[in-house]
Design a protein around this motif. Sequence first.
Motif, mmCIF file in Angstrom:
data_model
loop_
_atom_site.group_PDB
_atom_site.id
_atom_site.type_symbol
_atom_site.label_atom_id
_atom_site.label_comp_id
_atom_site.label_asym_id
_atom_site.label_seq_id
_atom_site.Cartn_x
_atom_site.Cartn_y
_atom_site.Cartn_z
ATOM 1 N N ASN A 70 -43.102 -16.147 30.678
ATOM 2 C CA ASN A 70 -42.126 -16.091 29.595
ATOM 3 C C ASN A 70 -40.785 -15.608 30.147
ATOM 4 N N THR A 72 -37.236 -14.003 30.060
ATOM 5 C CA THR A 72 -36.646 -12.953 29.212
ATOM 6 C C THR A 72 -35.121 -12.886 29.279
ATOM 7 N N ASP A 133 -48.959 -17.097 19.478
ATOM 8 C CA ASP A 133 -48.137 -16.567 20.567
ATOM 9 C C ASP A 133 -47.144 -17.623 21.049
ATOM 10 N N ILE A 135 -43.984 -18.865 23.790
ATOM 11 C CA ILE A 135 -43.519 -18.757 25.177
ATOM 12 C C ILE A 135 -42.170 -19.441 25.289
ATOM 13 N N ASN A 136 -41.228 -18.756 25.915
ATOM 14 C CA ASN A 136 -39.910 -19.324 26.195
ATOM 15 C C ASN A 136 -39.856 -19.709 27.666
ATOM 16 N N THR A 137 -39.721 -20.992 27.938
ATOM 17 C CA THR A 137 -39.706 -21.455 29.332
ATOM 18 C C THR A 137 -38.869 -22.725 29.449
ATOM 19 N N THR A 173 -38.619 -22.889 23.247
ATOM 20 C CA THR A 173 -39.646 -21.941 22.811
ATOM 21 C C THR A 173 -40.674 -22.659 21.941
#
Length: 506
Positions: A70, A72, A133, A135-137, A173
């Motif tokens: 992830n 940040t 859940d 996830i930012n990628t 995301t």
Amino acid sequence: MARRSCAIYVVGIICASLLVVGVGLFVGQVFHTLMHNRLKKEIVLVEGSRVFASWKSPPPPVYMEYFFFNVTNVDEFLVGAKPEVNQVGPYTYREYRYKDNVSMGENDKMVSAYNYKSFVFLREKSVGDPAVDVINTVNIPAWAGMNKVKGNFWKSSMFSLVMNSVRAGLFATHTVDEWLWGYVDPLLVRISATNPEVEPVFGLMYKKNGSHSGEFVYHTGKENYMDYGRVETWKGESQLTFWNSNQSNSINGSDGSAFHPLLNKKERIYIFTPDLCRSIHMEFEKDVEVKGIPAYRFTPPRSVFASKEENPANEGFCITPKECLGTGLLKVSPCRKGAPVVASFPHFYLADNKYVAAIEGMSPKRQHHQTFLDLNPTTGVIVRANKRAQINILLGRISGFPKTRILNETVFPVMFINESVVIDDVSAARVHKLLLIATLVSHFPLIIVGLGAIMLLVLIILLYRARTQKTSNEEDTSYSPVSDKEKEDPQNGTYISLTPKGDPQA
């Protein structure tokens, strides 16, 4: 006395026979060779063999763990800062494998099959709910599209306009479920409207649940035990077409599900993996033991993903001379429709330090990131295995897309997998039984020698007792009369006379 002598002779003959036969069989490795020949005939991929049923439907449970990175500090990265990621996972799935449409070839020399895989989520082995859940990628569809049109001013301009119209950024995301199993991507929807070959859905495991990776044709091992499980063709081809040399395009070894018996520590284990679009090799690392079963651990050395400077044989995996990455990486875009996908071991394990240093949050450790196979050397059975691989995206400046103008070339980690298996108790008990039989048969000459040694001990005892008895008899007869003539003494009774020397009457 006669009986005892006869017993000694019999024991001596038996002892000599056992020792001679036992030593002869041991030196000649007769039973050892007999057992090995038996294993070679038993471990073949034909109907009714000892291993065929378990090859079609492997009984040990396989687990697939997914770990995501992830991001940040997206905004800071886009203006030149070092990217920072946190590892999130595992999200664990039980993997069910089976081979379907199994068909035997002529004379049972080959067997064809399709390898199916399906996945069931295991909440108790996971860190969270993949449907919740997020996830930012890296926005993989966007980067794949930009790489596809780069170098063409007209196409790049049009693609940039489409990205802006659907507000597609360089990062995205989504939930874990969406990243894995697919989501409808607005950018792909727009592209698919004019290009039907483009799927409007993207997912790292899209269409891989309950599907197969193409037809495999395997050697059964009937002609040569060394060929047991070796892949002859994949999707009807004996050579790949993705790479730039015949060596790189070779399909070598098995598919990772079967290995020939009677392994030795000096050999290389070859595995063809469709996920990497290539074959890799493994080398012996150390002896291990799993559930009481001895095994050899094989693992890929650094040379597998080494740079062409470090390992010239890998030059064939370079897309172009300019697209040849450093040690520890493999660009697999030729078999990923041109997407800038780069494969590596998790956390850039065994890779050049520059890739580790470029991402804050990377911490390669052998214990957690090494791929290995633990194989029983006698049977070739997998007793434990961990397949670990990481998916990365190659980011950098792309002309025509202003948002990328200040980006340096970065191999950006998206996620890694850990596919693991440990032999189940029922299968382990069968292997133990087979190894016990193999050990007893192979060491039968030593049993004969042992019996011969026991008989030798008995012979020594008999000889000792016979010698002792003979000595005792000689002591009992050490005094005897020198004359048979007894004389009567009228006063003192009978006496034994001693005849003097020279007495003519003696």
